[in-house]
Design a protein around this motif. Sequence first.
Motif, PDB file in Angstrom:
ATOM      1  N   UNK A 238       0.851  -1.177   0.000  1.00 52.13           N
ATOM      2  CA  UNK A 238       0.000   0.000   0.000  1.00 52.13           C
ATOM      3  C   UNK A 238       0.892   1.233   0.000  1.00 52.13           C
ATOM      4  N   UNK A 239       0.803   2.039  -1.051  1.00 49.46           N
ATOM      5  CA  UNK A 239       1.601   3.266  -1.149  1.00 49.46           C
ATOM      6  C   UNK A 239       0.660   4.460  -1.092  1.00 49.46           C
ATOM      7  N   UNK A 240       1.113   5.519  -0.451  1.00 37.85           N
ATOM      8  CA  UNK A 240       0.295   6.711  -0.273  1.00 37.85           C
ATOM      9  C   UNK A 240       0.327   7.552  -1.541  1.00 37.85           C
ATOM     10  N   UNK A 241      -0.846   7.827  -2.114  1.00 38.79           N
ATOM     11  CA  UNK A 241      -0.931   8.623  -3.329  1.00 38.79           C
ATOM     12  C   UNK A 241      -1.323   7.783  -4.525  1.00 38.79           C
ATOM     13  N   UNK A 242      -1.257   8.405  -5.700  1.00 41.50           N
ATOM     14  CA  UNK A 242      -1.662   7.745  -6.943  1.00 41.50           C
ATOM     15  C   UNK A 242      -0.433   7.406  -7.772  1.00 41.50           C
ATOM     16  N   UNK A 243      -0.577   6.382  -8.594  1.00 39.70           N
ATOM     17  CA  UNK A 243       0.501   5.933  -9.477  1.00 39.70           C
ATOM     18  C   UNK A 243      -0.036   5.908 -10.906  1.00 39.70           C
ATOM     19  N   UNK A 244       0.836   6.021 -11.903  1.00 44.02           N
ATOM     20  CA  UNK A 244       0.362   6.000 -13.296  1.00 44.02           C
ATOM     21  C   UNK A 244      -0.106   4.618 -13.707  1.00 44.02           C
ATOM     22  N   UNK A 245      -0.888   4.592 -14.788  1.00 46.13           N
ATOM     23  CA  UNK A 245      -1.343   3.330 -15.352  1.00 46.13           C
ATOM     24  C   UNK A 245      -2.787   3.023 -15.024  1.00 46.13           C
ATOM     25  N   UNK A 246      -3.367   2.124 -15.816  1.00 45.92           N
ATOM     26  CA  UNK A 246      -4.732   1.666 -15.598  1.00 45.92           C
ATOM     27  C   UNK A 246      -4.710   0.544 -14.565  1.00 45.92           C
ATOM     28  N   UNK A 247      -5.876   0.165 -14.084  1.00 46.44           N
ATOM     29  CA  UNK A 247      -5.967  -0.950 -13.144  1.00 46.44           C
ATOM     30  C   UNK A 247      -5.505  -2.245 -13.806  1.00 46.44           C
ATOM     31  N   UNK A 248      -4.825  -3.073 -13.036  1.00 47.14           N
ATOM     32  CA  UNK A 248      -4.254  -4.358 -13.467  1.00 47.14           C
ATOM     33  C   UNK A 248      -3.060  -4.192 -14.395  1.00 47.14           C
ATOM     34  N   UNK A 249      -2.587  -2.967 -14.585  1.00 50.17           N
ATOM     35  CA  UNK A 249      -1.401  -2.765 -15.414  1.00 50.17           C
ATOM     36  C   UNK A 249      -0.149  -3.096 -14.600  1.00 50.17           C
ATOM     37  N   UNK A 250       0.907  -3.500 -15.300  1.00 46.45           N
ATOM     38  CA  UNK A 250       2.178  -3.796 -14.650  1.00 46.45           C
ATOM     39  C   UNK A 250       2.927  -2.487 -14.380  1.00 46.45           C
ATOM     40  N   UNK A 251       3.447  -2.357 -13.180  1.00 41.83           N
ATOM     41  CA  UNK A 251       4.239  -1.193 -12.799  1.00 41.83           C
ATOM     42  C   UNK A 251       5.539  -1.684 -12.176  1.00 41.83           C
ATOM     43  N   UNK A 252       6.569  -0.862 -12.287  1.00 41.86           N
ATOM     44  CA  UNK A 252       7.865  -1.170 -11.683  1.00 41.86           C
ATOM     45  C   UNK A 252       8.033  -0.319 -10.433  1.00 41.86           C
ATOM     46  N   UNK A 253       8.378  -0.972  -9.355  1.00 36.07           N
ATOM     47  CA  UNK A 253       8.528  -0.304  -8.064  1.00 36.07           C
ATOM     48  C   UNK A 253       9.971  -0.498  -7.596  1.00 36.07           C
ATOM     49  N   UNK A 254      10.608   0.594  -7.182  1.00 32.01           N
ATOM     50  CA  UNK A 254      11.999   0.547  -6.713  1.00 32.01           C
ATOM     51  C   UNK A 254      12.154   1.520  -5.548  1.00 32.01           C
ATOM     52  N   UNK A 255      13.281   1.418  -4.856  1.00 25.79           N
ATOM     53  CA  UNK A 255      13.591   2.378  -3.796  1.00 25.79           C
ATOM     54  C   UNK A 255      13.721   3.774  -4.394  1.00 25.79           C
ATOM     55  N   UNK A 256      13.172   4.767  -3.696  1.00 27.15           N
ATOM     56  CA  UNK A 256      13.192   6.141  -4.201  1.00 27.15           C
ATOM     57  C   UNK A 256      14.634   6.612  -4.364  1.00 27.15           C
ATOM     58  N   UNK A 257      14.962   7.090  -5.559  1.00 30.47           N
ATOM     59  CA  UNK A 257      16.335   7.496  -5.833  1.00 30.47           C
ATOM     60  C   UNK A 257      16.739   8.739  -5.053  1.00 30.47           C
ATOM     61  N   UNK A 258      15.792   9.650  -4.826  1.00 28.65           N
ATOM     62  CA  UNK A 258      16.146  10.927  -4.224  1.00 28.65           C
ATOM     63  C   UNK A 258      16.104  10.888  -2.700  1.00 28.65           C
ATOM     64  N   UNK A 259      15.035  10.382  -2.114  1.00 33.29           N
ATOM     65  CA  UNK A 259      14.888  10.443  -0.661  1.00 33.29           C
ATOM     66  C   UNK A 259      15.272   9.139   0.020  1.00 33.29           C
ATOM     67  N   UNK A 260      15.716   8.141  -0.740  1.00 32.36           N
ATOM     68  CA  UNK A 260      16.198   6.900  -0.135  1.00 32.36           C
ATOM     69  C   UNK A 260      17.664   6.666  -0.472  1.00 32.36           C
TER      70      UNK A 260
END
Length: 315
Positions: A238-260
Motif C-alpha cells: 500500500x503506497x500513499x498517493x496515486x501511481x500512473x497506469x490503468x488498473x491491473x497494469x504492470x508497474x515497476x517499483x523501486x527504492x526512491x532514488x532521491x529520498x532513499x
Amino acid sequence: MLRACSLNPLSAFRTCRGIHSTAAKQAIPVQAEPKEKRVARWTPKSIRTGVIARKRGMTAMWDDQGARHPVTVLQLDNCQVTANIKSIRKDNTEYHAVQVAASDKREKNTTAQMMGHFKKANVGPKQIVKEFPVTPDAHVPVGTTLSAIHFVPGQFVDVIANSIGKGFQGGMKRWNFKGLRASHGVSVSHRSSGSMGAHQDPGRIWPGKKMPGRLGGVRITTQNLKVVRVDTALNLVFVKGCVPGVDDAHVMVRDAKKVMVALAQHNHAKALFEKVLPKGVDDLPFPAGTQELAKTLPPVIEAPSTRTSPFLPRE
C-alpha cells in the motif's frame, strides 16, 4: 499489526559466533566461514533491485491519529528473478543489473527463445521481463521469488509505468492553458490556444511549441511515494498517493532514488547515521525480500503515523 519501527527484517538471519580461547585455536584451527553462509547487510552505498507489481486500484486508509489518506494497492504477481547481468561499458566500467519477471503465462503463447531463457532460470513462462540496475553486492540468486516484504513500511519508493492514454486533446487539457475570454468579442473560440507565432519574422512556429496533440500513453515515474502497509499473505504493498497506469497494469517499483538512495549516501557521508533511513525504518532486507523472509514476519505490517495528535498538549 506491528509498527514499522519494530521491524528488523535481517534479525532472522543474525547468528551468534562463539569466542574460542587461544589454546582451543591452537588445537583446532578455525576455518573461514563459507561465502554462501555470510549474511549480506544493506549499506548506504547499496542499490537494491526493484520489483514488478500490478496496480489493483485505489482505496483509503486511516492512521492511528484518525487522518484519512488515499492509497494505491500494488500486488506482486509471482515475481521471480530470472538472471543476473554483468557487462563492461565502453569506458571500462561495470554494469550490474537484476532481471525480474512477473505474471505467469501459458507456455503455448511464449516464444521458443523466451522458453529457453525461462527454463535456464528454472522458472515458468512470464508475461513481463524487466531489469533493474544494482550495485555489485545486490545480486539475487536466480529463481528467487520476491515478496511484498521487500519494501519496509515507512520507506519511500518510485513507481514507473505507462500513463493512461487520453487520445488527441486540445491545448487547455494537454498543457493547462487558460483559454480565451468567455465574454464579448471572442465568439466560439473560448477553448482555442490563441496566437501560435509571429508575423513575417520568423514566419514560422518554433519547434517545441505547446500545441494540441496526443495526450498520455507515455512512460512516467511518480517519485517519493510512502509505503504505509505491507500484506505478506496476499503480497500487497500500500503506497500513499496515486501511481500512473490503468488498473491491473504492470508497474515497476523501486527504492526512491532521491529520498532513499541519494539522501542515505549524503547523510552517511556527513556522519548523520540517524538520518540515513527514514524515521521508523531500522533496516532494509538485503539483497531482497523473499518468501522465506516473509514467513518469519507477521502477515500485516503497518507504518506508524508521522503526525502528532491534536488532542495531546505540545511539549
